[in-house]
Scaffold this motif. Sequence first.
Motif, PDB file in Angstrom:
ATOM      1  N   LEU A 124     -45.262  24.723   9.647  1.00 14.50           N
ATOM      2  CA  LEU A 124     -44.593  23.749  10.309  1.00 14.50           C
ATOM      3  C   LEU A 124     -43.170  24.431  10.641  1.00 14.50           C
ATOM      4  CD1 LEU A 124     -44.843  20.932   7.551  1.00 14.50           C
ATOM      5  CD2 LEU A 124     -45.883  21.017   9.761  1.00 14.50           C
ATOM      6  N   ALA A 125     -42.659  25.461   9.861  1.00  8.76           N
ATOM      7  CA  ALA A 125     -41.502  26.050  10.498  1.00  8.76           C
ATOM      8  C   ALA A 125     -41.595  26.653  11.832  1.00  8.76           C
ATOM      9  CB  ALA A 125     -40.941  26.935   9.345  1.00  8.76           C
ATOM     10  N   CYS A 126     -42.837  27.536  12.015  1.00  2.00           N
ATOM     11  CA  CYS A 126     -43.177  28.082  13.299  1.00  2.00           C
ATOM     12  C   CYS A 126     -43.320  27.035  14.240  1.00  2.00           C
ATOM     13  CB  CYS A 126     -44.480  28.841  13.021  1.00  2.00           C
ATOM     14  SG  CYS A 126     -44.427  30.335  11.722  1.00  2.00           S
ATOM     15  N   ALA A 127     -43.702  25.846  14.037  1.00  2.00           N
ATOM     16  CA  ALA A 127     -43.977  24.891  15.209  1.00  2.00           C
ATOM     17  C   ALA A 127     -42.390  24.263  15.352  1.00  2.00           C
ATOM     18  CB  ALA A 127     -44.730  23.745  14.531  1.00  2.00           C
ATOM     19  N   GLY A 128     -41.448  24.253  14.564  1.00  2.00           N
ATOM     20  CA  GLY A 128     -40.233  23.822  14.932  1.00  2.00           C
ATOM     21  C   GLY A 128     -39.427  24.854  15.762  1.00  2.00           C
ATOM     22  N   TRP A 129     -39.634  26.108  15.376  1.00  2.00           N
ATOM     23  CA  TRP A 129     -39.096  27.079  16.204  1.00  2.00           C
ATOM     24  C   TRP A 129     -39.727  27.094  17.688  1.00  2.00           C
ATOM     25  CZ3 TRP A 129     -40.030  31.636  19.040  1.00  2.00           C
ATOM     26  CH2 TRP A 129     -39.135  32.641  19.144  1.00  2.00           C
ATOM     27  N   LEU A 130     -41.159  27.158  17.712  1.00  2.51           N
ATOM     28  CA  LEU A 130     -41.722  27.233  18.994  1.00  2.51           C
ATOM     29  C   LEU A 130     -41.152  25.927  19.955  1.00  2.51           C
ATOM     30  CD1 LEU A 130     -45.388  28.289  17.822  1.00  2.51           C
ATOM     31  CD2 LEU A 130     -43.899  29.542  19.223  1.00  2.51           C
ATOM     32  N   ALA A 131     -40.993  24.845  19.335  1.00  6.47           N
ATOM     33  CA  ALA A 131     -40.610  23.798  20.204  1.00  6.47           C
ATOM     34  C   ALA A 131     -38.884  24.150  20.570  1.00  6.47           C
ATOM     35  CB  ALA A 131     -40.323  22.572  19.160  1.00  6.47           C
ATOM     36  N   LEU A 132     -38.280  24.841  19.648  1.00  2.28           N
ATOM     37  CA  LEU A 132     -36.776  25.048  20.244  1.00  2.28           C
ATOM     38  C   LEU A 132     -36.940  26.372  21.302  1.00  2.28           C
ATOM     39  CD1 LEU A 132     -33.763  25.241  19.926  1.00  2.28           C
ATOM     40  CD2 LEU A 132     -34.043  26.828  17.704  1.00  2.28           C
ATOM     41  N   HIS A 133     -38.093  27.143  21.352  1.00  4.52           N
ATOM     42  CA  HIS A 133     -37.922  28.468  22.143  1.00  4.52           C
ATOM     43  C   HIS A 133     -38.472  27.793  23.537  1.00  4.52           C
ATOM     44  CE1 HIS A 133     -39.283  31.857  23.896  1.00  4.52           C
ATOM     45  NE2 HIS A 133     -40.480  31.849  23.933  1.00  4.52           N
ATOM     46  N   ARG A 134     -39.260  26.561  23.480  1.00  2.00           N
ATOM     47  CA  ARG A 134     -39.834  26.317  24.752  1.00  2.00           C
ATOM     48  C   ARG A 134     -38.673  25.570  25.255  1.00  2.00           C
ATOM     49  NH1 ARG A 134     -44.514  21.451  25.123  1.00  2.00           N
ATOM     50  NH2 ARG A 134     -44.434  20.928  27.482  1.00  2.00           N
ATOM     51  N   PRO A 157     -37.708   8.928  26.296  1.00  2.85           N
ATOM     52  CA  PRO A 157     -37.226   9.785  25.259  1.00  2.85           C
ATOM     53  C   PRO A 157     -35.861   9.919  24.882  1.00  2.85           C
ATOM     54  CG  PRO A 157     -37.808  10.846  27.326  1.00  2.85           C
ATOM     55  CD  PRO A 157     -38.361   9.375  27.219  1.00  2.85           C
ATOM     56  N   GLY A 158     -35.385  10.113  23.852  1.00  4.69           N
ATOM     57  CA  GLY A 158     -34.075  10.144  23.185  1.00  4.69           C
ATOM     58  C   GLY A 158     -33.973  10.781  21.992  1.00  4.69           C
ATOM     59  N   ARG A 159     -32.657  10.871  21.472  1.00  4.77           N
ATOM     60  CA  ARG A 159     -32.261  11.351  20.083  1.00  4.77           C
ATOM     61  C   ARG A 159     -32.885  10.444  19.061  1.00  4.77           C
ATOM     62  NH1 ARG A 159     -26.836  13.585  17.631  1.00  4.77           N
ATOM     63  NH2 ARG A 159     -27.787  14.515  15.655  1.00  4.77           N
ATOM     64  N   PHE A 160     -32.597   9.260  19.063  1.00  5.05           N
ATOM     65  CA  PHE A 160     -32.872   8.316  17.892  1.00  5.05           C
ATOM     66  C   PHE A 160     -34.502   7.965  17.977  1.00  5.05           C
ATOM     67  CE2 PHE A 160     -33.791   3.918  16.615  1.00  5.05           C
ATOM     68  CZ  PHE A 160     -33.309   4.092  15.402  1.00  5.05           C
ATOM     69  N   ALA A 161     -35.143   8.017  18.952  1.00  2.00           N
ATOM     70  CA  ALA A 161     -36.483   7.918  19.245  1.00  2.00           C
ATOM     71  C   ALA A 161     -37.326   9.080  18.417  1.00  2.00           C
ATOM     72  CB  ALA A 161     -37.067   7.601  20.582  1.00  2.00           C
ATOM     73  N   ALA A 162     -36.891  10.213  18.841  1.00  2.00           N
ATOM     74  CA  ALA A 162     -37.448  11.500  18.358  1.00  2.00           C
ATOM     75  C   ALA A 162     -37.191  11.434  16.951  1.00  2.00           C
ATOM     76  CB  ALA A 162     -36.841  12.416  18.999  1.00  2.00           C
ATOM     77  N   MET A 163     -35.986  11.191  16.371  1.00  2.00           N
ATOM     78  CA  MET A 163     -35.837  11.388  14.866  1.00  2.00           C
ATOM     79  C   MET A 163     -36.739  10.263  14.046  1.00  2.00           C
ATOM     80  SD  MET A 163     -33.965  13.991  14.442  1.00  2.00           S
ATOM     81  CE  MET A 163     -34.055  13.828  12.876  1.00  2.00           C
ATOM     82  N   VAL A 164     -36.922   9.365  14.778  1.00  2.00           N
ATOM     83  CA  VAL A 164     -37.856   8.137  14.287  1.00  2.00           C
ATOM     84  C   VAL A 164     -39.182   8.542  13.950  1.00  2.00           C
ATOM     85  CG1 VAL A 164     -38.813   5.829  14.356  1.00  2.00           C
ATOM     86  CG2 VAL A 164     -36.378   6.382  14.649  1.00  2.00           C
ATOM     87  N   GLY A 165     -39.543   9.044  15.214  1.00  2.00           N
ATOM     88  CA  GLY A 165     -40.986   9.860  15.180  1.00  2.00           C
ATOM     89  C   GLY A 165     -41.163  11.054  14.197  1.00  2.00           C
ATOM     90  N   ALA A 166     -40.209  11.832  14.005  1.00  2.00           N
ATOM     91  CA  ALA A 166     -40.286  12.967  13.229  1.00  2.00           C
ATOM     92  C   ALA A 166     -40.423  12.539  11.744  1.00  2.00           C
ATOM     93  CB  ALA A 166     -39.075  13.940  13.209  1.00  2.00           C
ATOM     94  N   VAL A 167     -39.386  11.535  11.368  1.00  2.00           N
ATOM     95  CA  VAL A 167     -39.724  11.085  10.004  1.00  2.00           C
ATOM     96  C   VAL A 167     -40.940  10.245   9.590  1.00  2.00           C
ATOM     97  CG1 VAL A 167     -38.624   9.505   8.322  1.00  2.00           C
ATOM     98  CG2 VAL A 167     -37.097  10.539   9.663  1.00  2.00           C
ATOM     99  N   LEU A 168     -41.551   9.453  10.452  1.00  2.00           N
ATOM    100  CA  LEU A 168     -42.706   8.882  10.512  1.00  2.00           C
ATOM    101  C   LEU A 168     -44.042   9.802  10.323  1.00  2.00           C
ATOM    102  CD1 LEU A 168     -42.113   5.599  12.849  1.00  2.00           C
ATOM    103  CD2 LEU A 168     -42.304   5.873  10.192  1.00  2.00           C
ATOM    104  N   SER A 169     -43.974  10.793  11.099  1.00  2.00           N
ATOM    105  CA  SER A 169     -44.815  11.700  10.996  1.00  2.00           C
ATOM    106  C   SER A 169     -44.994  12.348   9.679  1.00  2.00           C
ATOM    107  CB  SER A 169     -44.662  12.947  12.403  1.00  2.00           C
ATOM    108  OG  SER A 169     -43.613  13.613  12.059  1.00  2.00           O
ATOM    109  N   GLY A 191     -50.136  16.609  14.544  1.00  2.00           N
ATOM    110  CA  GLY A 191     -49.367  15.570  14.818  1.00  2.00           C
ATOM    111  C   GLY A 191     -47.941  15.546  13.922  1.00  2.00           C
ATOM    112  N   THR A 192     -48.288  16.248  12.722  1.00  2.00           N
ATOM    113  CA  THR A 192     -46.848  16.484  11.944  1.00  2.00           C
ATOM    114  C   THR A 192     -45.923  17.396  12.439  1.00  2.00           C
ATOM    115  OG1 THR A 192     -48.089  15.723   9.894  1.00  2.00           O
ATOM    116  CG2 THR A 192     -46.165  17.097   9.400  1.00  2.00           C
ATOM    117  N   ALA A 193     -46.716  18.511  12.816  1.00  2.00           N
ATOM    118  CA  ALA A 193     -46.140  19.769  13.426  1.00  2.00           C
ATOM    119  C   ALA A 193     -45.225  19.445  14.899  1.00  2.00           C
ATOM    120  CB  ALA A 193     -47.277  20.906  13.670  1.00  2.00           C
TER     121      ALA A 193
END
Length: 341
Positions: free
Chosen positions: A113-123, A218-230, A280-282
């Motif tokens: 999961l940590a790697c997935a987060g880093w890869l998203a930041l890298h992208r 896409p927006g910050r609030f929508a993304a954070m809601v999606g992250a928490v729900l996942s 989906g969680t990643a």
Amino acid sequence: MESLLRPWLLARFLSGLTAAALCVVAVLVAIRVLKHWRVGSTSEGQLVLERRAELVATLVQAGLLLALLGLVLLVLAADRSADSIRGAMCAYGVFDATPVGMWPLATGSLAALACAGWLALHRLDLRVAQPVLTRRKFTALFVVAPLVWLDLGTFVAFSSGLDFDVVASCCSVGLDGGAIGQWGAEASAGVRGLTFFVAALGLAVAAAVSFVWVWRRPGRFAAMVGAVLSLLAAMAMVPAVLYFIAPHAYETPRHLCPFCLLHADVGGIGWPLFASVFAGTALGVGMGVVAWQRGAGVTAPAREVLRGLGRVGALLWVSGALLAAFPVVRYWWMTGTGLFG
């Protein structure tokens, strides 16, 4: 360490070792980046550092993909090792037969999961015109790299403690007959059903809707809601698999083992189900990381990255919900009644 001579265990070790070694190189470069990185500078030292950072980021990306693959190889290695250990009918018996137990699975999931987060930041960093996220990206390696090293360490402890001469306990004894199985035996049909409907139809669908929201707007609030729900959906799927999905797949209310869902006698439904939920969680973790990024020229690329994550995430969560429902629907179709009355 003779266990590492077995193909699946050796593959898992080599993938983890490669990822750990690349993380060592990346951390050394990250130290230089934190000391000498200057956005907008055109000095020769800055240009050399930018080229080195770009090269190392590419290597680390490959290493972290190997770390993600390592989680799959770990489950495969444990599942294939069950044939060589008396009493172990599936991967549960293999994990349970070692001193570290399920810890390799836990650290592998956390590192992935940590790697997935880093890869998203890298992208996202690759899409931004100016290298304003490079320092953050390499700083994040000080969090990701220790998790990758910890994952390798727990796997080495797992493989070194693996004794193929021991008589292990199968899941029917350790899991079905333990505290988890006892709670399931005492739980009413309504309680069991609630775990399924909340997880597979409630939180998973809510996460899918959130991903579609991110995809469309896409927006910050929508993304954070999606992250928490996942994350919530993934956690809720654990009791649902144990107490409702697995028993329907096996057609017996007493068998709860999630690892047996990987076997051919139930169509191997565990592989696509667990892969959809974990992926989906990643992606949800990746969305959360991207949503927090700020800087000059970051907003528009971040929206594009979030839109892509949302599109794929929606498909993953919908497929996960359908796969979770399949054993239940199949049992009702064949019997015309519920498994728990």
